[in-house]
Motif scaffolding. Structure first.
Motif, short mmCIF file in Angstrom:
data_model
loop_
_atom_site.label_atom_id
_atom_site.label_comp_id
_atom_site.label_asym_id
_atom_site.label_seq_id
_atom_site.Cartn_x
_atom_site.Cartn_y
_atom_site.Cartn_z
N ASP A 29 36.02 -41.23 14.03
CA ASP A 29 37.26 -40.94 14.74
C ASP A 29 37.67 -42.05 15.71
OD1 ASP A 29 37.73 -38.56 13.44
OD2 ASP A 29 36.89 -37.30 15.04
N LYS A 30 36.75 -42.89 16.13
CA LYS A 30 37.07 -44.00 17.02
C LYS A 30 37.81 -45.12 16.30
CE LYS A 30 32.74 -43.46 19.57
NZ LYS A 30 31.45 -44.12 19.85
N ARG A 31 37.77 -45.13 14.98
CA ARG A 31 38.24 -46.26 14.20
C ARG A 31 39.75 -46.31 13.98
NH1 ARG A 31 34.38 -48.65 10.72
NH2 ARG A 31 35.96 -48.68 9.09
N GLY A 32 40.40 -45.20 13.72
CA GLY A 32 41.84 -45.17 13.50
C GLY A 32 42.30 -45.73 12.16
N ASP A 33 41.38 -45.94 11.21
CA ASP A 33 41.75 -46.53 9.92
C ASP A 33 41.89 -45.51 8.80
OD1 ASP A 33 39.06 -45.91 9.82
OD2 ASP A 33 38.45 -47.81 8.92
N ALA A 34 41.58 -44.26 9.08
CA ALA A 34 41.67 -43.19 8.09
C ALA A 34 41.71 -41.86 8.83
CB ALA A 34 40.46 -43.23 7.15
N GLU A 35 42.05 -40.83 8.08
CA GLU A 35 41.97 -39.48 8.62
C GLU A 35 40.62 -38.92 8.19
OE1 GLU A 35 44.04 -35.18 7.78
OE2 GLU A 35 45.30 -36.99 7.57
N TYR A 36 39.79 -38.56 9.15
CA TYR A 36 38.45 -38.06 8.86
C TYR A 36 38.37 -36.56 9.12
CZ TYR A 36 37.16 -42.98 8.86
OH TYR A 36 37.08 -44.33 8.58
N GLU A 37 37.68 -35.86 8.24
CA GLU A 37 37.54 -34.41 8.37
C GLU A 37 36.11 -34.01 8.05
OE1 GLU A 37 39.20 -30.33 6.24
OE2 GLU A 37 40.15 -32.24 5.77
N LEU A 38 35.53 -33.17 8.89
CA LEU A 38 34.21 -32.63 8.63
C LEU A 38 34.37 -31.47 7.65
CD1 LEU A 38 31.19 -32.63 9.28
CD2 LEU A 38 31.69 -31.14 11.21
N VAL A 39 33.68 -31.54 6.52
CA VAL A 39 33.76 -30.51 5.48
C VAL A 39 32.35 -29.95 5.31
CG1 VAL A 39 34.33 -30.01 3.07
CG2 VAL A 39 35.65 -31.73 4.34
N ASP A 40 32.15 -28.75 5.80
CA ASP A 40 30.83 -28.11 5.76
C ASP A 40 30.73 -27.26 4.49
OD1 ASP A 40 28.40 -26.88 6.24
OD2 ASP A 40 28.97 -26.07 8.20
N ILE A 41 29.87 -27.67 3.56
CA ILE A 41 29.77 -26.93 2.30
C ILE A 41 29.36 -25.48 2.51
CG2 ILE A 41 29.39 -28.97 0.85
CD1 ILE A 41 26.42 -28.25 0.70
N LYS A 42 28.68 -25.21 3.61
CA LYS A 42 28.26 -23.83 3.89
C LYS A 42 29.48 -22.91 4.09
CE LYS A 42 25.12 -21.11 6.63
NZ LYS A 42 23.90 -21.15 7.39
N ASP A 43 30.57 -23.45 4.61
CA ASP A 43 31.78 -22.65 4.84
C ASP A 43 32.42 -22.14 3.55
OD1 ASP A 43 31.50 -23.06 7.56
OD2 ASP A 43 33.02 -24.66 7.64
N TYR A 44 32.09 -22.73 2.42
CA TYR A 44 32.74 -22.37 1.16
C TYR A 44 32.00 -21.28 0.39
CZ TYR A 44 35.89 -26.06 2.23
OH TYR A 44 36.84 -26.82 2.86
N ASN A 45 30.82 -20.90 0.86
CA ASN A 45 30.06 -19.79 0.29
C ASN A 45 29.97 -19.84 -1.24
OD1 ASN A 45 29.52 -18.49 2.81
ND2 ASN A 45 31.65 -17.84 2.83
N LEU A 46 29.73 -21.01 -1.77
CA LEU A 46 29.60 -21.14 -3.22
C LEU A 46 28.30 -20.50 -3.68
CD1 LEU A 46 30.70 -24.87 -3.52
CD2 LEU A 46 32.02 -22.87 -4.23
N PRO A 47 28.36 -19.63 -4.67
CA PRO A 47 27.11 -19.07 -5.20
C PRO A 47 26.38 -20.13 -6.01
CG PRO A 47 28.98 -18.29 -6.47
CD PRO A 47 29.54 -19.12 -5.35
#
Length: 191
Positions: A29-47
């Protein structure tokens, strides 16, 4: 501007993985060269992955539970995988999350941040091989951290300062490759 997902690689309740992913995001996030997003696979509850046909055999086939996961991966241009090493490989949760999809991963770039008793090196190599099938270009540099020196009591993440320089090299390559690969996917590239 490209969108880079920082993907967690563990779904365990006692995981330290989220601490590492949050560290990656704080530096990114300090860089400003891209949009960064935290994607937690646990949140998707994939079986557990147990589909009648592999995703690679049908571009239209996505398991009911994986539709939201599919949409999230589709909207990203690149990835930083944050993976622990379990038994010399990636976790089953991460492998399943990758296996649920195919075209959503195609022609995108990725970097790897790993950790384990042997720096997560085998998990990184395992992930490089796994990602080659859905056509994800894994960049050369990677961050490899030790459970013994970069974590206090293997529970509290406290990385050595030099890891930030290595992470920035990974991010440099992932952003550059993600930008270039947009043109391969037929998307407009703006720098």
């Amino acid at each position: 501007m490209v969108k880079i997902g920082i993907l967690t690689g563990s779904t365990r309740d006692s995981r330290v993985n989220i601490q590492v992913a949050e560290w990656v995001k704080s530096i990114a996030d300090k860089r400003g060269d891209a949009e960064y997003e935290l994607v937690d696979i646990k949140d998707y509850n994939l079986p557990r992955f147990n589909e009648p046909i592999p995703a690679i055999m049908s571009q239209d086939y996505v398991a009911r539970e994986a539709h939201v996961w599919s949409e999230k991966i589709s909207e990203l241009d690149g990835f930083i995988f944050v993976t622990p090493e379990y038994n010399k490989g990636v976790t089953s949760g991460l492998k399943d999350a990758i296996d649920y999809l195919y075209v959503e991963w195609n022609n995108k770039a990725a970097g790897v941040v790993s950790y384990g008793s042997t720096l997560g090196v085998t998990a990184t190599n395992d992930l490089r091989l796994i990602l080659s099938v859905p056509k994800v270009a894994v960049v050369g540099p990677s961050v490899a951290m030790s459970l013994f020196t970069d974590f206090q009591d293997m529970r509290e993440f406290n990385p050595a300062p030099f890891h930030e320089d290595t992470l920035n090299k990974v991010l440099d390559d992932v952003v550059a490759w993600s930008t270039a690969l947009k043109s391969v996917r037929g998307l407009e590239v703006s720098v």
